[in-house]
Design a protein around this motif. Sequence first.
Motif, PDB file in Angstrom:
ATOM      1  N   TRP A   1      -0.692   2.875  11.684  1.00  0.00           N
ATOM      2  CA  TRP A   1      -0.572   1.413  11.691  1.00  0.00           C
ATOM      3  C   TRP A   1       0.663   0.979  12.470  1.00  0.00           C
ATOM      4  O   TRP A   1       0.617   0.004  13.227  1.00  0.00           O
ATOM      5  CB  TRP A   1      -0.491   0.892  10.253  1.00  0.00           C
ATOM      6  CG  TRP A   1      -1.754   1.112   9.474  1.00  0.00           C
ATOM      7  CD1 TRP A   1      -2.924   1.665   9.938  1.00  0.00           C
ATOM      8  CD2 TRP A   1      -1.981   0.783   8.107  1.00  0.00           C
ATOM      9  NE1 TRP A   1      -3.854   1.709   8.935  1.00  0.00           N
ATOM     10  CE2 TRP A   1      -3.313   1.178   7.800  1.00  0.00           C
ATOM     11  CE3 TRP A   1      -1.198   0.234   7.096  1.00  0.00           C
ATOM     12  CZ2 TRP A   1      -3.857   1.007   6.530  1.00  0.00           C
ATOM     13  CZ3 TRP A   1      -1.745   0.052   5.838  1.00  0.00           C
ATOM     14  CH2 TRP A   1      -3.055   0.426   5.556  1.00  0.00           C
TER      15      TRP A   1
ATOM     16  N   THR B   1       5.370  -0.768   4.485  1.00  0.00           N
ATOM     17  CA  THR B   1       5.217  -1.599   3.300  1.00  0.00           C
ATOM     18  C   THR B   1       3.750  -1.814   2.969  1.00  0.00           C
ATOM     19  O   THR B   1       3.317  -1.681   1.814  1.00  0.00           O
ATOM     20  CB  THR B   1       5.907  -2.956   3.520  1.00  0.00           C
ATOM     21  OG1 THR B   1       7.298  -2.740   3.731  1.00  0.00           O
ATOM     22  CG2 THR B   1       5.717  -3.854   2.320  1.00  0.00           C
ATOM     23  N   ALA B   2       2.959  -2.160   4.004  1.00  0.00           N
ATOM     24  CA  ALA B   2       1.535  -2.414   3.771  1.00  0.00           C
ATOM     25  C   ALA B   2       0.818  -1.162   3.284  1.00  0.00           C
ATOM     26  O   ALA B   2      -0.030  -1.224   2.385  1.00  0.00           O
ATOM     27  CB  ALA B   2       0.888  -2.933   5.060  1.00  0.00           C
TER      28      ALA B   2
ATOM     29  N   VAL C   1       3.472  -8.061   0.696  1.00  0.00           N
ATOM     30  CA  VAL C   1       3.820  -7.439   1.975  1.00  0.00           C
ATOM     31  C   VAL C   1       4.933  -8.208   2.689  1.00  0.00           C
ATOM     32  O   VAL C   1       5.950  -7.614   3.070  1.00  0.00           O
ATOM     33  CB  VAL C   1       2.573  -7.286   2.869  1.00  0.00           C
ATOM     34  CG1 VAL C   1       2.973  -6.834   4.267  1.00  0.00           C
ATOM     35  CG2 VAL C   1       1.600  -6.286   2.258  1.00  0.00           C
TER      36      VAL C   1
ATOM     37  N   GLU D   1      -1.967  -0.644  -4.994  1.00  0.00           N
ATOM     38  CA  GLU D   1      -2.489  -1.832  -5.668  1.00  0.00           C
ATOM     39  C   GLU D   1      -3.730  -1.566  -6.524  1.00  0.00           C
ATOM     40  O   GLU D   1      -3.856  -2.148  -7.612  1.00  0.00           O
ATOM     41  CB  GLU D   1      -2.772  -2.933  -4.643  1.00  0.00           C
ATOM     42  CG  GLU D   1      -2.649  -4.323  -5.197  1.00  0.00           C
ATOM     43  CD  GLU D   1      -1.307  -4.571  -5.876  1.00  0.00           C
ATOM     44  OE1 GLU D   1      -1.324  -4.979  -7.052  1.00  0.00           O
ATOM     45  OE2 GLU D   1      -0.267  -4.356  -5.240  1.00  0.00           O
TER      46      GLU D   1
ATOM     47  N   ALA E   1       6.593  -3.399   8.431  1.00  0.00           N
ATOM     48  CA  ALA E   1       5.294  -3.927   8.023  1.00  0.00           C
ATOM     49  C   ALA E   1       4.302  -2.816   7.710  1.00  0.00           C
ATOM     50  O   ALA E   1       3.583  -2.867   6.701  1.00  0.00           O
ATOM     51  CB  ALA E   1       4.736  -4.834   9.125  1.00  0.00           C
TER      52      ALA E   1
ATOM     53  N   TYR F   1     -11.544  -3.757  -0.378  1.00  0.00           N
ATOM     54  CA  TYR F   1     -10.996  -2.976   0.737  1.00  0.00           C
ATOM     55  C   TYR F   1     -12.110  -2.573   1.702  1.00  0.00           C
ATOM     56  O   TYR F   1     -11.969  -2.694   2.927  1.00  0.00           O
ATOM     57  CB  TYR F   1     -10.322  -1.707   0.209  1.00  0.00           C
ATOM     58  CG  TYR F   1      -8.942  -1.898  -0.366  1.00  0.00           C
ATOM     59  CD1 TYR F   1      -8.313  -3.138  -0.358  1.00  0.00           C
ATOM     60  CD2 TYR F   1      -8.259  -0.827  -0.920  1.00  0.00           C
ATOM     61  CE1 TYR F   1      -7.055  -3.294  -0.889  1.00  0.00           C
ATOM     62  CE2 TYR F   1      -6.986  -0.975  -1.448  1.00  0.00           C
ATOM     63  CZ  TYR F   1      -6.391  -2.217  -1.436  1.00  0.00           C
ATOM     64  OH  TYR F   1      -5.138  -2.363  -1.944  1.00  0.00           O
TER      65      TYR F   1
ATOM     66  N   GLU G   1       1.602  -0.577  -0.370  1.00  0.00           N
ATOM     67  CA  GLU G   1       0.941  -1.582  -1.196  1.00  0.00           C
ATOM     68  C   GLU G   1      -0.559  -1.324  -1.292  1.00  0.00           C
ATOM     69  O   GLU G   1      -1.150  -1.396  -2.371  1.00  0.00           O
ATOM     70  CB  GLU G   1       1.184  -2.974  -0.609  1.00  0.00           C
ATOM     71  CG  GLU G   1       2.586  -3.489  -0.791  1.00  0.00           C
ATOM     72  CD  GLU G   1       2.889  -3.829  -2.233  1.00  0.00           C
ATOM     73  OE1 GLU G   1       1.982  -4.290  -2.942  1.00  0.00           O
ATOM     74  OE2 GLU G   1       4.034  -3.609  -2.665  1.00  0.00           O
ATOM     75  N   VAL G   2      -1.187  -1.025  -0.174  1.00  0.00           N
ATOM     76  CA  VAL G   2      -2.637  -0.810  -0.159  1.00  0.00           C
ATOM     77  C   VAL G   2      -3.025   0.382  -1.026  1.00  0.00           C
ATOM     78  O   VAL G   2      -4.024   0.342  -1.749  1.00  0.00           O
ATOM     79  CB  VAL G   2      -3.131  -0.621   1.292  1.00  0.00           C
ATOM     80  CG1 VAL G   2      -4.546  -0.068   1.329  1.00  0.00           C
ATOM     81  CG2 VAL G   2      -3.076  -1.951   2.041  1.00  0.00           C
TER      82      VAL G   2
END
Length: 528
Positions: A387, A408-409, A431, A416, A405, A507, A412-413
């Motif tokens: 990414w 962090t993303a 995010v 979560e 970014a 998702y 989180e993904v």
Amino acid sequence: MTRPQLPRTSAAPDLRLLPPVLAGWLATRFGLTHAPAGTIAAAVGIAVVGAVVLCAARSGTTGPLVPIGATMLVAAALAASAAMHVYALHLGPVATLADEQARVIVQATVKGDAKPVKGTMVLLPVQIDEVSGDGSTAANGAADGPVDGAAEGPVLGVKSQATVLARLYETDDLTRWLTLLPSMHVELTGRLVPPKDPASGDAATLMVNQPPRILGGPNLLQQFAGKLRADLRQAVSGLPSEPAGVLPALTLGDTSAVPPQTTADLKTAGLSYLVVVSGENLVFLSAAILPLARQAGLRAHALALFAALLALAFTALARPGPPMVRATVTALLASTAAATGRRFRGLTATAAAALVLMLVDPWLAHAYGFVLSVAATAGLLISAPGWRDRLIEVHRVPRWIAAAAAYTAAAEVYCEPLLVTFTGTLPLLSVPANILAVPAAPPATVLGVAAMAGYALWPPAGHVAAWLAQWPTRWICLVAHTVAHVPGAALPWPNGLRGMLTLLLAYAIGRKVSRIVQQKLDLGGLYE
């Protein structure tokens, strides 16, 4: 004109250990929540099938059968380990006394820090070493006492994990509990009851209404660690209440003084993991100290040994909670690889650490901190590099923004779907909140450690470091408060397994839609 292709700057992650970890985790959870006999029978059946699959793979040319057979053997081993731990948990007198809700006097070893609950109670993890009846009258009118002849004397060598739930009555009761350190020996009087969560690893919960009587300890290591933790609290004592409470949490996971509103806002903003000590803290500290060790002349084996000792020392200082244990084992594997000259593979080491830890301590499979730590690390190693590269090469995003970014993303993904199972909310702004707040976490952690060490050597130096550390800490709190008060910052979401499956379905739909949109953009580019 066609779109430029993204260069493959990141090596493809090795996902071969991912199925065994997932299967082992599910098998361990199954073993912790079902009867040991049934689990053992199922484990034997799975192991036999796995062995047959491996034999068939060796005699033929069906290569994919090898990972299938290996995954089945891993699942069988972890399920059997969990079943044996559950069986052993219910063998001792503590579980029997808990079923009878007996009043007892126990001698126990403190295993962690006391945590205030709702202002009127305290939770304390202990290991019960000795138990005896206190001769009081139980609720049913009978005198309570240990079973199997224990009424005549104490039962020694119990070694059962338990949680103390203490009610506070006097104003100084909380202080007496909070001053307890791991490895201290205490005497407690109360009533044993079955644990609220059967998969917690506790044989019982001990309900007490009076402070503990200290019998001895702590050991030298915990005494030194306790002194340093107290030094950090002294170093921040001159700061305003919020940074004074949050900085020890950011540095060592000491959340005893974090204001309740700050805790709530950190959770709403998706930043609560910052005040739970984990491998991230160890990474920050290692990044600051290891270059200094290298400049001091440490090389190769000596540097690897120093890194291992740093990981162990920080674990003792910050307490070996589930996330910290996982990170420490991974760090030790990395140090071993460096010392032996082998290539370190982060994803393989993380998977191996998770499997070994669940085999030794199956209760970790039910510890959200441990599972979230593994999930976040997997996201950082599997998806984040790709990414990041795509943001840089295709979308021309500056490198530092792209890295923040993407990592962090990814965390989180991956986390979560697990978080919604018990939070019941989906932080929609987590995010951007992390992109803004996370850059302040490393300086806050390193300066927090400097404040602790500085106060131990010369208190004015500790106060200066704490004054500097308050500014990145204040920034993190400001981001949390701002994001938490944005309308719609957290979306109500189903909890439990239903919430996890719903989010995973979202998702999948989102991934499918993004691929369709990307294909349309690529086709449009052909005519430019």
